[in-house]
Structure formats: C-alpha cells, structure tokens
Design an enzyme around this catalytic site. Structure first.
Site, PDB file in Angstrom:
ATOM      1  N   GLY A 165       0.852  -1.193   0.000  1.00 23.49           N
ATOM      2  CA  GLY A 165       0.000   0.000   0.000  1.00 23.49           C
ATOM      3  C   GLY A 165       0.879   1.231   0.000  1.00 23.49           C
ATOM      4  CG  ASP A 166       0.702   4.024   2.701  1.00 27.02           C
ATOM      5  OD1 ASP A 166      -0.532   4.000   2.453  1.00 27.02           O
ATOM      6  OD2 ASP A 166       1.138   4.163   3.840  1.00 27.02           O
ATOM      7  CG  ASN A 167       5.134   5.986  -0.507  1.00 30.05           C
ATOM      8  OD1 ASN A 167       4.327   5.995   0.423  1.00 30.05           O
ATOM      9  ND2 ASN A 167       5.766   7.062  -0.905  1.00 30.05           N
ATOM     10  CD1 TRP A 168       0.596   0.887  -3.623  1.00 30.01           C
ATOM     11  CD2 TRP A 168       0.787  -1.162  -4.501  1.00 30.01           C
ATOM     12  NE1 TRP A 168      -0.526   0.652  -4.381  1.00 30.01           N
ATOM     13  CE2 TRP A 168      -0.440  -0.603  -4.934  1.00 30.01           C
ATOM     14  CE3 TRP A 168       1.119  -2.447  -4.926  1.00 30.01           C
ATOM     15  CZ2 TRP A 168      -1.327  -1.268  -5.776  1.00 30.01           C
ATOM     16  CZ3 TRP A 168       0.237  -3.117  -5.764  1.00 30.01           C
ATOM     17  CH2 TRP A 168      -0.969  -2.525  -6.183  1.00 30.01           C
TER      18      TRP A 168
END
Lengths: 723, 723
Positions: free
Chosen positions: A313-316
């Site tokens: 997730g997030d900065n994936w």
C-alpha cells in the site's frame, strides 16, 4: 492463555510494557510492531519477540528533502475544461488543486513538457499559441477558437506525502512539518536513501524486520483546494512521473511520452481504463526501476542481518507483487490489510517471498474502540470472511495495528482474538503447503491479467463504489471456493492461447472498461480462440457487459456463446420472443431465491438471442441470468454479482455448470450456503466450516459425494478425518 | 341528436342502412367510409354524405400480379450469423424467414447483388469464395476462417402484402388468395396502376374521396418461419428496394449501394440508427420516385373530379408528409390513426393538404365491443389525450373505423360519441386557423429533424417498448402545450445555425441512437454553435443520454451546458462531492412529487460536474434532474420522461426554466396538473380544460397572470371571453 503460539504480530506503544507482555502471552504473539503514531520503548524491544519497525524511504526525511526541493516527486495533472468565449482564454490550471500538496514545476521548460489541448477538436494547441504566466499560475491560449474547451496538462512538484497529508489533516496535526516526498530517480535522493538506511540499521539494532512503508512512489492521491480528496487511484502511477523519468523513458524506448499518455483526458489511466500501449510501456519502465532500486535497499537490510518486509500500500507503485519484476526485489515478506477473502488471497498468494502477513480488522483506533461499541462484531465478520480464503491459502502470519492500550480496555475483544489466533494457527498447521481439493480451474480475463491478481474492480483499497459492488462477488466468492484461480489478459490469450487445464473463463465488467475489454473484442484472433475453446468444451461466464463493443451487428461480441445480447435501441424492430424462464436449472437448484436474485446494479435490456438460450431469470422485460450450450461447451450470463452467501453459491453453481461438471458438485460440498467443506487429501483431513455467526444444519458431502447431516455452532470449524 | 353537423366520417357496412342514417344524423356525420372487410351498399352510397372508398394501388390486383411475378416487390434481407467450424460453412439464408411471404430472387445475379460478410473481421467475402445452391436455398462459403461468423445479405421477392398477411393470418382467412405486391418502378406495373385507376374511377362514380391505402411500398414488416412478426419498422424502407431501384440509384448518384447499406449489420437502418450518408441518399431517391408516381395517380383522381386522400400508414414509405417532396404529390387530405396527443399533431400539422382527418379509437372491433366491456372508457381516454393536441392545432375531421353494427349495440357509446362530436366541432370552430397563445418555441434536435416530425422514438406505430416509453413524455407533453414545436436535425444546425426565435433545444435519447446523435457530437461546429447560442441565452434540455459519445474526456459532449456527466467507470477515481439537492427549484415547485419523480427506465451513474449545478433530484447515488446556468442561458438534464400529467407539467416547467422565462409561467396557465388553459387572443376567447375524468379545482391564470379559482366537472371544457 492461548493453546498455541506464533505467527501473530502485536502492535505496541510507549508505557505499555506489562500489558504487552500479557497479550503477547495470551495471543501467542511472536512479533511486535510500531504503528502510525506509536513508538516502541526500549524495554518492549527486549521482549521475546521479533521487532518490526516502520521505515519510510522517500519521505519523513525533511532535513534532506528541504535541501533538495528540486528532487521532489512530480506529477502530471490536467486542468479543468476551460471554455473560450473569444479568441483568448486564460486557464487557471491550478484551479481545484491543493496548493499545500502541489506546486507547478517552473524549473523545466513548459513548452517541452506541458500540453494545451483543444478538447472540442481533440487537437494539441501549438506551443506558439499559448504562454505561461508564472506569477498568476495561468496559461493564456491565444488564437483560441470560440466555444472550444481547452485543458492544460502540466507538471507539478509534490511537496507533501499524501499519506501523511491525510493523517495530518484528519488528525489536525497543526504546524507539524509536512513530509516532503523525494525521488530516488534523482542523484542526491538516490545516494541519501541508501546511506541513511545503512546508518539507520546501525542505530536500530533491535529491529529485526524493516517494515518498508513503502518504497518510492505513492499511489495517486491528490487533494482539492479545500484540502479534501480530489482523486484517488490505488493503482495510479501519477506520482511516479517526473522529467527525469520522461527523459529516461525516451532514451530507452526511443519515443517520448506525451503528457496525454499520462493524464489520459483527465481519466489518468485508472485501472478501469483499457491501458494504452504507451501506458503499459511506462508501467513496465517504472516497475523495472523500482525493482532495481528496492533490491538495493533490501540487499542493505540483508547485509545487516535483518529481514525486509513490504507493506502492500501507500508508496507501493511499481512493486506490484504479481508483476514481472517483483521477485527481483528479494523481499522476505509482504504485509497487507485484510478486508475480506479477496484481499486475504491478494496477500497470501504473493509469490517470491518467504512469508506473508495479513493485518486484520478492526484497527485499534477510537472509531471502533469506544465505550458502548462491541469491537468483537467487526472482528468476527472480518475473521469469517477471511477464514474462507485462509482455508484455500493461508497467510503465514496475522497481525493487528493501532493502539494496543485501546484494545486492552475491551476484555471480550481480547478473549475473542485469543480464540481467533488459536483457530488460525490450527488451520495453518494443517492447510499450509498442501493442495486443497480443487473442483475447477477458472481464469479471470481482462486487460490486465496477472498484475491485478485479486485486484479487479478496485478504486481505492477497500472503499465501496456504486459502480463496482455488482462485480465484487466474483473475487470474494472465488477467494474461498474449491477452485484454482488465475488472472489472464487478452494479450496472454493472443500470445499463448488458452491453457488446456482451464475449465472456465470469466469476463466481468462494464462496457469499454479494462475489466470488460473494450475494442479488443473486435480482434478476430481473440474471439476465435475463445470460440474454439468453448466449442471444444470450455465454459465462458460473462457478467455485466462482457465482451461488449459495438461492431458488426453485435454489442456482446461473444453473444453467440453467451446466448444473450444487449438491446441498445438499434434492433428494437426485431421481435424478441425468447422470454420464457426454464422451469428449473442447475444454477439455481436448491437456492432460496424465491423473492429475487440480487444482481446489484444489474444490467438493462439484455435479451436471449434464440430459443436455445436457457433463460434462468427473466424479469422486467430483461434476461438477468442465462446459460447457453455452445458445441461441447457452455456460456453463462449474469447481470451482476454483488457478494452475498447466496450469490456466492449461485456463482459457484454457475461455474460448475459452465464447466459441464455438474455431476461433481456434490464432492466435498454442502447444501447450506453458509456451510462450506474444505478437503485436504494429502493430509487426510477435511473441515466443515460455518461461515455464519448463527448455528447451521447442513447436509455435507464427502469425496465420494455421500451426504450426511451435521449441525455446527455459530462460526464453528470442525475438522474430520478423510476415511 | 347532435347540435352541430359535419367534419365526421362514419364507417358503414352492408345491410345497415337505417342505423347508418340514424347515426349519420346523431353524430352529425357528413362522410361515410368502408373499412377493411366491409363494403358499402348502393343505398348507403346515396345518402347525403361524401363517400370514401379504400383504394389499393400496388396490391389486391392478383389477376395482374400473378401474370407479372418478375415485377413483385423486393427486399434485402440478412441471414442469421453462421459460425464456421472449419473452412467451409453452409448458410441456410432463409432460416427464420416466412416462405409464404418471401422467396429468394434467383433471377438477378447473386454475385452482383448479394454479399457474404465475415462478421468477425467485418470484411466482405470475395464472390469467388462462395457459391449459391438454389435447390437448397443455401450459400456455401469456401475458404472460411474457422470460428468466424458469416452472414449473407440477399435479395428476395415479397409475394404477400404484409398488411393483408397480418389480417389473413390473424383472422384465419384460410385459402383466401394472398395479395401480391407489385412494384410501380417496373414497366407493366407502372402502366397497370394508372390504367386501372382510371377505369376504377369510371366504375365507381359514387366515390367522392379515394382513400389511398396507401401508395407503393409498405413499411418493413417481415414474418418469421412460424408466420409471426419477425421485424417491424414503421419507417423502414426495406420493401422499397429492388434491382431496378438499385440500378437506377447507381445511374443517378454515380455510386452503387452495397447490400450492407440496406441491411446495416442486421439493424436495417431503423429510425433509431444514426442514418448513413448512403441511406439518406437512398431515402431521398425513393421519396422523389414515390412523390412523382403518386402525383400521377392523384392527378388522375383530380381529373375525374374526385378527392385524393392518403392513409398515413401501411404502404406509406416515401410519402413522409414532413419530407421534402410530399407537397408535390398534390393530395387533398391525409387520414391517420390517433393514439394520443402526439399522433394527433402528427396528422393535424401536416402541410400541403386541404384537410386532415384523425381516425379515433376505439376501432369498432370485437376486441373492444364485447358484452360486459364499456367502450366509453377507451373512447374517453382517447378523446382527452387527443383533445389537448386539438386545442393547439385541430385535425379538420374526425372519424371512426370498423363495424358500425357493433358500435350500435352500445347505446352509451353512441351517446358519448355524439357528445364528443359536438365538443370537437365546437372547439374546431373557434380554434381552427387562429394562432393560440404560445409561451415558448422549442426545437427537438436529432439526426432526422423535420422528416420525423411528431415521430421520434417510434418502432411500430403506437406499440409500447421498454426502451422508448421513458422518452415519450416529450412529444406527448408538447402536443398540447402552449409551445411552438419544430423538429430540427444536426445537419440543419450545421448548415443554417440556430434560428433566432427558438427558446429551447431538446435532445432526448439513448446514447448512439439517432435521437441522441452518436458521433456527430464530436463535430466542433455543432457543439460550438450550440454553446454559443446557449451562452447568449438559449435553453438546452437533455434527456436520457443527450449529446453522448465518448470523446476527449467526456461522454456527454455538452456536459458543460447540462452541468452533469455520466460515469462510465473511467473517472471513478475522481471524487464526486456534488450530491446535495437544492431545497426547492422552479422546475418542481408546486408539483406533488413527494413520493418520487417517475423517470421511467431512468439513467444510471449521472453526476453533477461542479457545485454550480443545481441538483433538483438526487437519489440512489445519482442525479436524475438538474439545471445549470451557462452564460446567459441554461441547461436542464432529465434522466427520463415517461408521459403522465405530473411529468408533463414538470417538463413544461423545465422548458420555461431553460428558456429563462419563469416569470411568464403564470400567463394562461393553471396550478392543477390536470387543468390546462388555452387562449386564442385573435378570437378573444380562452378555454379552461379538465384533462381528467374527475372533477378538478384549480387556480387559473389569465393573460396578465391574475389567478382565480375554478371548479370543472370531469372532462369539462369551459370557454370564456378574454376581457
């Protein structure tokens, strides 16, 4: 005290040592983590558990970032549509954007990297016909055509990490500094990230597992001028774009990306858009860069003797676990949030890692853990939906997040998680690594294929949308069904044909989306490959507007297989005589659908092509469920499939029918939609599972199809030996 | 006995003299007609009334037709889709067609006039790759591509007139001969038709009015292999096609029509299809031929001192009364069936004739006139809906059809028609030829324009379809509203711009249909012309999927004017914040829509583009009614508009609002949806009309907007003087 131990991660926080020890014991936890907003004290780090520590690569280092603002991450954005009323129009291109998050890139040449488009003609406005006013943040289009609409595609710097921005605004963090995201494609950032990690590992010797949250590029999340979400795409590559990336892309691919390749008329290539060749090239380009850079960080972690875990997730962006390059990163583990069966499988099926971990709900936050609320309810629901999927392929660990001190105040909850943890470990010990009984092999067919494994019809992770819920039953059902599931793309079929062992292909989605396929359905090779395969015995299940694209007298290009077509008004003059439901049908046999079947948003104006079509449900002048023999194979059409227990069973029956395997339906199965049977022949065991939180009686069928009645307590899982 | 006389046509039949005389007197009839299946006796023809006689030009002359089977009418048909499983596929092209109606044309060269199409690739199969087997009625495609689908477009002869076929089959006429339709484009038929008419006029000296039923080409009506309707298009040119026509077309236009230009992928260019250039050329070509030939027949009638009346239906193709060439025919009158207000206006607005006649319902047939049924109910409904339209522009005559002897058995019905006839004549005497008060001028915009005046969204005359009823409120409302209505095409706007006096343009239909417009909406000149006009004060009302075609980031190409757009999945990632209904709005003010507004089939996934959009109705996560200021003008969006009294009023209010003329809403109006006020300033009179069959109280407004309360009896029309 729990009866077993391990495979569970506990969140903890400062000044909570004794209770942490108690819960570590009772839940059988063997790892402790920090969370957003919590830190672990030294004494906690000395407990007999692995220590996970959240690690940010490309944000949370403002000392560095503020010194290198030219290395901020960038995005391409599109302005609103601007109407020219005369031959000049001034475009306030930042209108509607959040100036605390984004600022125009005035460093690079706008005439080279920006684009003004006449959206009424579709033509690019020549660069000598517009000018940029940096003081006003406007573009002035000269020689505009009156009453044409114009947009500006422009580059900005992202000066605030979206996840921190969200938390900051939501929690009123006031003047707490904004995390500035920097770009590892830039030289200083590139060096800094590695150097800092090396030092950090030295400074944090107690950390066993570096929990990367995450790597470099955040999924696209843009806020509006009111500081609220404006655009969110969990799959979006928007924040990976930069002049450096564009230039590197051109050097490698031999052609330059246009801004339009990224902003895509304002649709920004979301996962619902049929991906263009340029966008697919760009994704591949970013994935290779991210994999290579992430590998270097993971190597550093390994050199320090620690484990590298990635939060999904997030900065994936660029790390897609089912993508081509994920394995090269060399991660030890992936952890992700579990919202149900499909998201559990999205994590547990990830290849190339030593273990996976599911973070279960509820998160220990005040929105659930408040006086008068019973968090056990959410925990139970989450567990029952995830358990179906665990029975097929378990995550290797479970965990929780948030404030442990909050959860501790709810003793019933603590008790319940103790039970869940033991049950999970009991399942895991039997199920892990063995091949469960599998009745069918099914393939989800769309524009994306494997890279979106267990991720179809998703906008923002776990958020509901009116336009998607009618398709979510597909993955949710399959996540816990006795079926092997693979995700294939049209290109896969075009390149390799259809694998011999697939029983059923599923195409589900609204017309012209990537999940239906759009104009790829005019490709003769695609349709003939599928026709031949179905004719020889394959099953093809279409949901919503499958194979839809207007061409040569058909909207559903595989109407011949499905037995149904959609009336768009063009063929109203042709009489539609085929409206008679069959008296009964395998697909609905035994299901309590006396009221009606829930097709969700359903689909209008679908009709049967001929009397050969088996109409299973007809109402309001439309077919919503039908089957059709096609040579030795079958087509099945469904107007929609929101998830529910009855829909799950209906869909499973439809898949057996499409595969022509009705006779094996009563192998390891039950006649109660709330009760499922999972068999593990290699282990000589099977489980009878009550997916509901009420007592259930069911006739269950063994591996020979022999039935007997059982009664299960609410949520019970009962293990038996295969005789 | 009626208090007035004239303007009414009575059907009569054999052996019914006394009763005919009685009803002639009581209903004030001044004309007598025969009907399908009835003949007038000599004594009836001597009564003091004009005699209408039904006349068939191109059928009902089997002595001639059987001698000239090579002059039968023809059609292009398309076979079913045929799947090739290997490299040869045999197509039974007559499969599904009614062999008593149609037989393949084996006279002309199939290789020249037929077409085999690969519907999977869209390519024409070269003629040397297929062969025709006349014994088996099959086409064999060699070198077929496995799993491609193939169709044959082929010519047939029509050997049975569709109307007679329908009556024949419906009434079990057994071995009664089939009327064979012949083609006036052929030499023998051409001569025969004129010669026969001349003789017939001599043989029928008592006939005053030749009721042509109709001229040459029947609307497309094709039956299936079971002798049931397979395809029906009241506007279809299918039966006008022939080798002679194709050859003449090529000679004149310099290009040959392909079969595909006619069969159109199996959609047969129905009125819902955006018409191609070739099809428009072909229509024009047929219209000119029909007008010229019909004129010759009408001239013969006139030379014999009689009147020529055309029935608007059956073989009416090419005579379109609102087409370019209708006036050239020189008809005295048109008669048509009245199903409501829109069909009344479809007749009464016809230009270039001396008078129009509406045939009212119920038809005197046993399906209505049976013991226990009250035919007054249908008559009352028919009259009230038609009366609204008569108040705007009356037909010059009314009439009935069927078996008078049946109607005579229902004395209440006879009484009721006596009242209706008097009321009609009372209205006519005041309304005819004077300009009623008109609040707005509105234009219906679609691909067809004037030629489909009062004929949008129609499949088969007066038959209901699920896909059209949500649009029928548009014409039905306008037929009796204080508005001038014109029908314009996109080409009209492109050629001539928008007339200055138009207040509101309406675009209503499903995406990609001729009524919405399809890809014409990507034409910059079209959209800029409309934008400029709205910006300067015009009103634009869109219903359903107005201006819809996916292009440059928009589905509704005039989303900027409408204030709404449709979510097709591509922009799900963009937050939709604008969901708040306005507290009240002019469009819905005073309407009893507390339950909900009936949008019919409605439209899914429509959302407001910005906070500027006035959302009038929002439910189920969608906008169904909205308004939007656009410069000095306004856009209004409606998700659907089935006809009802409340929807009619809502639509009228929406039109006033779009036009920016809310302040004049209370000129000659009422606050009760069942009560309308029609004013005739030149006559110094106005009428207060109760459109319902119950008593109504209303506040009615005069020409100065002054209101007062009135109570009207059921169905009452009350005339008052303008002070």
């Amino acid at each position: 005290m729990g009866t077993s131990k391990g495979r569970l991660t506990l969140p903890s926080e400062s000044n909570f040592l004794q209770e942490t020890k108690e819960l570590l014991e009772r839940w059988g936890a063997d790892a402790i983590r920090d969370s957003d907003g919590t830190k672990l004290d030294e004494d906690i780090k000395q407990l007999d558990a692995k220590i996970y520590t959240t690690y940010f690569v490309a944000r949370g280092h403002n000392d560095f970032a503020t010194e290198h603002m030219e290395e901020c991450q960038q995005l391409y954005l599109m302005s609103t549509f601007n109407l020219a009323k005369d031959t000049q129009v001034t475009i306030d291109f930042m209108d509607g954007y959040f100036k605390e998050q984004l600022k125009p890139d005035y460093i690079h040449d706008a005439k080279k990297y920006w684009e003004v488009i006449d959206r009424t003609s579709g033509k690019i406005v020549p660069t000598d016909q517009w000018s940029l006013n940096q003081e006003e943040n406007t573009v002035i289009v000269n020689q505009a055509i009156p009453y044409h609409e114009y947009t500006v595609s422009f580059l900005v710097y992202a000066i605030w990490d979206p996840t921190q921005m969200y938390n900051h605004i939501t929690n009123n963090w006031g003047d707490k500094p904004h995390d500035i995201p920097f770009d590892l494609r830039q030289p200083a950032s590139h060096n800094y990230a590695k150097k800092y990690l090396k030092q950090w590992l030295k400074d944090n010797p107690d950390t066993d597992v570096i929990r990367f949250t995450t790597f470099f590029y955040h999924f696209t999340l843009v806020f509006n001028n009111l500081g609220k979400e404006k655009f969110v795409d969990w799959f979006g590559y928007g924040a990976s774009v930069s002049v450096a990336a564009l230039d590197a892309f051109q050097a490698e691919y031999g052609y330059a990306l246009r801004p339009e390749d990224i902003v895509d008329q304002g649709y920004y290539n979301t996962t619902f858009r049929v991906p263009s060749k340029a966008y697919q090239d760009y994704m591949d380009f970013v994935q290779r860069f991210v994999a290579q850079e992430a590998k270097e960080l993971v190597d550093i972690v390994h050199e320090a003797g620690r484990e590298a875990m990635m939060f999904l997730g997030d900065n994936w962006i660029g790390t897609e676990p089912y993508g081509k390059y994920f394995g090269q990163i060399g991660l030890d583990a992936v952890v992700g949030s579990v919202g149900g069966g499909a998201t559990l499988r999205m994590i547990s099926d990830i290849p190339h890692v030593k273990y996976t971990e599911g973070r279960f709900l509820p998160y220990f936050f005040p929105d659930t853990f408040y006086e008068g609320n019973d968090p056990v309810i959410e925990a139970n629901t989450n567990w029952l939906t995830a358990r179906r999927a665990i029975m097929r392929n378990p995550v290797d660990r479970i965990g929780y997040g948030g404030y442990l001190s909050l959860a501790y105040k709810f003793p019933e909850f603590v008790n319940y998680i103790e039970l869940v943890a033991d049950e999970y470990r009991g399942i895991y010990d039997i199920v892990k690594g063995t091949k469960p009984f599998t009745a069918l092999k099914v393939a989800i067919l769309n524009s994306w294929g494997a890279i979106r494994t267990w991720q179809t019809h998703m906008v923002a992770h776990a958020l509901p949308y009116k336009q998607i819920y009618s398709y979510l039953g597909v993955l949710e059902t399959l996540s816990g069904a006795a079926m092997d599931v693979r995700f294939i793309s049209f290109e896969d079929i075009l390149a390799n044909g259809i694998a011999d062992d697939i029983d059923v292909i599923i195409n589900a989605g609204d017309a012209e989306t990537a999940f239906s396929g759009g104009d790829i359905w005019t490709n003769p090779k695609l349709v003939t490959t599928i026709r031949e395969w179905v004719d020889h015995g394959g099953g093809f299940v279409g949901i919503g507007e499958p194979t839809a694209h207007q061409f040569q007298g058909r909207y559903f290009q595989l109407a011949d297989i499905l037995g149904v077509e959609k009336e768009r008004g063009f063929s109203l003059s042709t009489d539609k005589y085929f409206t008679q439901q069959v008296d009964s049908h395998f697909i609905t046999d035994g299901l309590d659908i006396s009221e009606c079947i829930d097709f969700g948003e359903s689909m209008k104006n679908v009709y049967a092509l001929s009397e050969a079509t088996e109409i299973v449900e007809y109402s309001d002048g439309e077919v919503h469920l039908a089957a059709n023999q096609y040579g030795k194979g079958r087509g099945v059409y469904l107007a929609g499939l929101p998830y529910s227990e009855v829909n799950a069973r209906l869909f499973i029956r439809a898949l057996y029918y499409a595969a022509g395997k009705e006779e094996s339906y009563t192998i390891w199965n039950s006649d109660n939609i709330f009760v499922e049977v999972h068999a593990y022949p290699e282990k000589g065991k099977f489980a009878i599972v009550n997916n509901s939180n009420t007592e259930q009686t069911a006739k269950i069928y063994d591996g020979q199809g022999e039935g007997r009645d059982v009664t299960l307590a609410a949520s019970e899982i009962r293990w038996e030996e295969i005789i």
